[in-house]
Design a protein around this motif. Structure first.
Motif, PDB file in Angstrom:
ATOM      1  N   UNK A  18       0.288  -1.343   0.179  1.00  0.00           N
ATOM      2  CA  UNK A  18      -0.430   0.005  -0.263  1.00  0.00           C
ATOM      3  C   UNK A  18       0.675   1.388  -0.121  1.00  0.00           C
ATOM      4  N   UNK A  19       0.303   1.949  -1.114  1.00  0.00           N
ATOM      5  CA  UNK A  19       1.435   3.716  -0.459  1.00  0.00           C
ATOM      6  C   UNK A  19       0.715   4.436  -0.466  1.00  0.00           C
ATOM      7  N   UNK A  20       0.069   5.305   0.331  1.00  0.00           N
ATOM      8  CA  UNK A  20      -0.143   5.890   0.534  1.00  0.00           C
ATOM      9  C   UNK A  20       0.277   8.013  -0.041  1.00  0.00           C
ATOM     10  N   UNK A  21       0.008   8.891  -0.783  1.00  0.00           N
ATOM     11  CA  UNK A  21       1.155  10.335  -0.961  1.00  0.00           C
ATOM     12  C   UNK A  21       0.189  11.130  -0.276  1.00  0.00           C
ATOM     13  N   UNK A  22       0.384  11.977   0.199  1.00  0.00           N
ATOM     14  CA  UNK A  22       0.703  13.346   1.163  1.00  0.00           C
ATOM     15  C   UNK A  22       0.430  14.724   0.445  1.00  0.00           C
ATOM     16  N   UNK A  23      -0.915  15.345   0.334  1.00  0.00           N
ATOM     17  CA  UNK A  23      -0.847  16.700  -0.162  1.00  0.00           C
ATOM     18  C   UNK A  23      -1.021  17.460   1.043  1.00  0.00           C
ATOM     19  N   UNK A  24      -0.503  18.322   0.608  1.00  0.00           N
ATOM     20  CA  UNK A  24      -0.956  19.288   2.132  1.00  0.00           C
ATOM     21  C   UNK A  24      -0.989  20.893   2.089  1.00  0.00           C
ATOM     22  N   UNK A  25      -1.631  21.529   2.504  1.00  0.00           N
ATOM     23  CA  UNK A  25      -1.407  23.585   2.138  1.00  0.00           C
ATOM     24  C   UNK A  25      -1.095  23.532   1.179  1.00  0.00           C
ATOM     25  N   UNK A  26      -2.245  23.371   0.013  1.00  0.00           N
ATOM     26  CA  UNK A  26      -2.145  24.115  -0.906  1.00  0.00           C
ATOM     27  C   UNK A  26      -2.391  25.212  -1.607  1.00  0.00           C
ATOM     28  N   UNK A  27      -3.306  26.199  -0.610  1.00  0.00           N
ATOM     29  CA  UNK A  27      -3.395  27.473  -0.866  1.00  0.00           C
ATOM     30  C   UNK A  27      -3.881  28.241  -1.554  1.00  0.00           C
ATOM     31  N   UNK A  28      -5.280  26.947  -2.391  1.00  0.00           N
ATOM     32  CA  UNK A  28      -5.521  27.629  -3.698  1.00  0.00           C
ATOM     33  C   UNK A  28      -6.721  28.826  -4.178  1.00  0.00           C
TER      34      UNK A  28
END
Length: 275
Positions: A1-11
């Motif tokens: 299992x592979x989990x990616x993290x995205x954070x603090x996009x500030x769109x």
């Protein structure tokens, strides 16, 4: 299992660049999405640990979805201090997990090799995070229902000061309440946070805590007391969590989004080290 993290996009609405035009957060998100889609092997899912928008408007979230909906894997989000719960629920109404609770956006995702528990640490109108009695009780009850299931807890605010003074004043309030729950719930193996725009790792309550790096802009690494609040444009990175199929260890890797030279072989076709 592979989990990616995205954070603090500030769109920002309409894809407007942030910080007087210095950071094109929407373009950087598009680049991050393309990077994740092209990884081999591709991540199984993406956890987004808050600050999807810059001001928490529905227009910002609709803009963010133009990129996020291109992900070729499911994604799950929790709010940060720049987000608005009502607007998130309105724009991500098809994400049914966001409606498991009423007054906060906490939830659990079952049926995976790791149980995923998303904890809403946001406080409307405030930069700091909070674990109050309601969220503490919800977390305790949620974890108690699956004491033998390996669990990953993800949230926006880190629970301790890390030496970035202008960010530390915005850290999680009520961390002792969280610590009290975790001491009774050993199945929680890892805490995943955002907010700092920097990769930071430490041990807290006997667990690793990983703070996600920035794929758009970084908080300046300045550990001096009284250092000014500022950002830098550093190489873009995304944290990947890898549940190793043989050892069962939960490992952390950093994937660089920007183009790099390679890969190049170490050995020739005869198996000799290239000189």
């Amino acid at each position: 299992m592979i989990i990616a993290q995205l954070t603090d996009l500030h769109i920002k609405a309409g894809g407007k660049p942030a910080y007087a035009g210095k950071v094109d957060t929407f373009a950087r998100l598009q680049q991050a999405v393309e990077h994740l889609n092209n990884l081999q092997p591709r991540p199984d899912l993406v956890l987004i640990t808050g600050d999807l928008g810059d001001f928490g408007s529905e227009a910002e979230y609709r803009q963010a979805r133009l990129a996020l909906d291109r992900l070729l894997m499911p994604f799950y989000l929790v709010p940060g201090n720049h987000d608005d719960r009502r607007a998130l629920r309105a724009v991500f109404a098809d994400h049914q997990y966001l409606f498991q609770t009423q007054d906060h956006l906490s939830y659990v995702i079952d049926g995976l090799p790791l149980r995923l528990v998303g904890l809403d640490t946001s406080v409307p109108g405030k930069p700091h995070g909070l674990i109050d009695a309601e969220r503490r009780d919800w977390l305790e009850q949620t974890l108690s229902r699956a004491p033998a299931q390996r669990t990953l807890l993800f949230m926006h605010h880190p629970p301790v000061a890390v030496g970035l003074e202008h960010m530390d004043v915005q850290r999680l309030h009520g961390a002792d309440e969280l610590a009290g729950v975790l001491k009774q719930q050993p199945q929680v193996e890892l805490l995943l946070c955002g907010h700092l725009h920097r990769p930071v790792e430490f041990i807290w309550c006997g667990r690793p805590v990983y703070v996600g790096p920035a794929h758009n802009h970084a908080v300046t690494l300045d550990l001096r007391p009284g250092a000014p609040s500022s950002f830098t444009r550093e190489p873009a990175m995304i944290r990947l969590l890898y549940l190793h199929p043989q050892s069962g260890l939960l490992l952390s890797h950093q994937s660089h989004v920007d183009d790099s030279d390679g890969p190049h072989p170490f050995f020739d076709q005869q198996g000799r080290l290239i000189d």
